[in-house]
Design a protein around this motif. Structure first.
Motif, short mmCIF file in Angstrom:
data_model
loop_
_atom_site.label_atom_id
_atom_site.label_comp_id
_atom_site.label_asym_id
_atom_site.label_seq_id
_atom_site.Cartn_x
_atom_site.Cartn_y
_atom_site.Cartn_z
N SER A 35 1.06 -0.87 -0.01
CA SER A 35 0.13 0.04 -0.28
C SER A 35 0.67 1.34 0.03
O SER A 35 0.31 2.20 -0.88
CB SER A 35 -0.90 -0.38 1.36
N ALA B 227 2.10 1.39 -3.25
CA ALA B 227 1.89 2.28 -3.94
C ALA B 227 0.91 3.48 -4.47
O ALA B 227 0.16 4.16 -5.29
CB ALA B 227 0.14 1.24 -4.11
N GLY C 46 1.69 1.99 -8.10
CA GLY C 46 0.70 0.80 -8.67
C GLY C 46 2.12 -0.09 -9.07
O GLY C 46 1.10 -1.57 -8.58
N ALA D 252 4.42 -2.10 -7.24
CA ALA D 252 3.57 -2.96 -5.98
C ALA D 252 3.10 -4.55 -6.58
O ALA D 252 3.65 -5.05 -5.83
CB ALA D 252 2.19 -2.32 -5.43
N VAL E 195 -7.37 -0.83 -9.03
CA VAL E 195 -5.98 -0.04 -8.77
C VAL E 195 -6.47 1.42 -7.22
O VAL E 195 -5.83 2.04 -6.61
CB VAL E 195 -5.24 1.63 -9.61
#
Length: 268
Positions: free
Chosen positions: A41, A44, A51, A54, A128
């Motif tokens: 997280s 991201a 993103g 990650a 996302v």
């Protein structure tokens, strides 16, 4: 290594072994799962590339959770650093693991991209985390539902390819490209066991959900409803942590080492 073709009952054994091992070290394994989610997280939220990075890290961190289960099953206490064990074997090994992650990120982005062509990006935005969650309006939108089902079907072969790939690279030194092929073959050869495995985890998830709905329906005050709703999140986390604990046993059951190197490798 060699591939083991196991009976359907092995799927139930994997589930039981994962749950049993989780309860040997519940605090440690739950904490590591929280670390797993928190780390992804935090990465991201980085603009533009967060993103993607990650997604690249998911296979490596999954190996960390599997190794934590291995440690717990052997009676050892998995320390937080075990989450990063995939990067502890040198640059060449870390590079191979990152290649697996890059393939995974590309595959997931392709799946999400196809769904965006169907519903204009609603599912992609939700995936996302930037487009809110499920809502009644979305569930009534036929384009969104079509995108959801298409993405689910397209992710199935991705799941087959990456189910064992990170573990094969980490423990057996298989090249990233070959690991994807061997993963697909292993899952398909043991399809009956995986069918039982998947059905049991689905039943457990639905059972927990139905139990919480029953508690909500029996609640007579707003405070009771609030407490029941708050309890749903930790229960979901515990169930997810148990599922990740079972991944190690699917790998252990499907592949047999030529020697005892896999068992004797020290855990960080």
């Amino acid at each position: 290594m060699k591939l083991n073709v196991v009976p359907a009952a092995a799927g139930a054994q994997w589930v039981r072994a994962g749950i049993r091992t989780f309860f040997r070290r519940p605090i440690a394994l739950t904490g590591l799962f929280f670390m797993f989610m928190a780390a992804l997280s935090l990465v991201a939220i980085v603009p533009v590339i967060g993103g993607i990075v990650a997604l690249v890290l998911v296979p490596a961190f999954t190996v960390g959770l599997m190794d934590a289960t291995r440690a717990a099953d052997a009676g050892r206490f998995p320390l937080p650093g075990i989450l990063f064990v995939a990067f502890h074997k040198g640059k060449a090994h870390a590079r191979a693991m990152l290649w697996v992650g890059a393939f995974y990120a590309l595959a997931v982005l392709c799946v999400v991209g196809v769904s965006a062509l169907i519903d204009g990006g609603q599912f992609a935005q939700m995936y996302v985390g930037g487009g809110g969650g499920l809502s009644a309006e979305r569930m009534e939108d036929p384009r969104f539902l079509t995108a959801l089902w298409v993405a689910t079907l397209l992710y199935l072969p991705v799941s087959l390819a990456f189910w064992y790939a990170p573990a094969l690279v980490h423990w057996y030194g298989v090249t990233p490209a070959k690991s994807l092929f061997f993963s697909v073959v292993a899952v398909l050869r043991n399809a009956r066991a995986f069918l039982v495995y998947g059905l049991l985890w689905t039943a457990l998830s639905l059972g927990v959900g139905l139990l919480m709905m029953l508690v909500l329906l029996m609640s007579t005050s707003s405070s009771d409803i609030g407490l029941a709703t708050m309890a749903m999140f930790p229960l979901s986390v515990l169930l997810a942590a148990m599922f990740f604990s079972s991944l190690w046993f699917t790998f252990l059951g499907s592949f047999q080492p030529d020697d005892d190197a896999l068992i004797d490798t020290p855990t960080t």
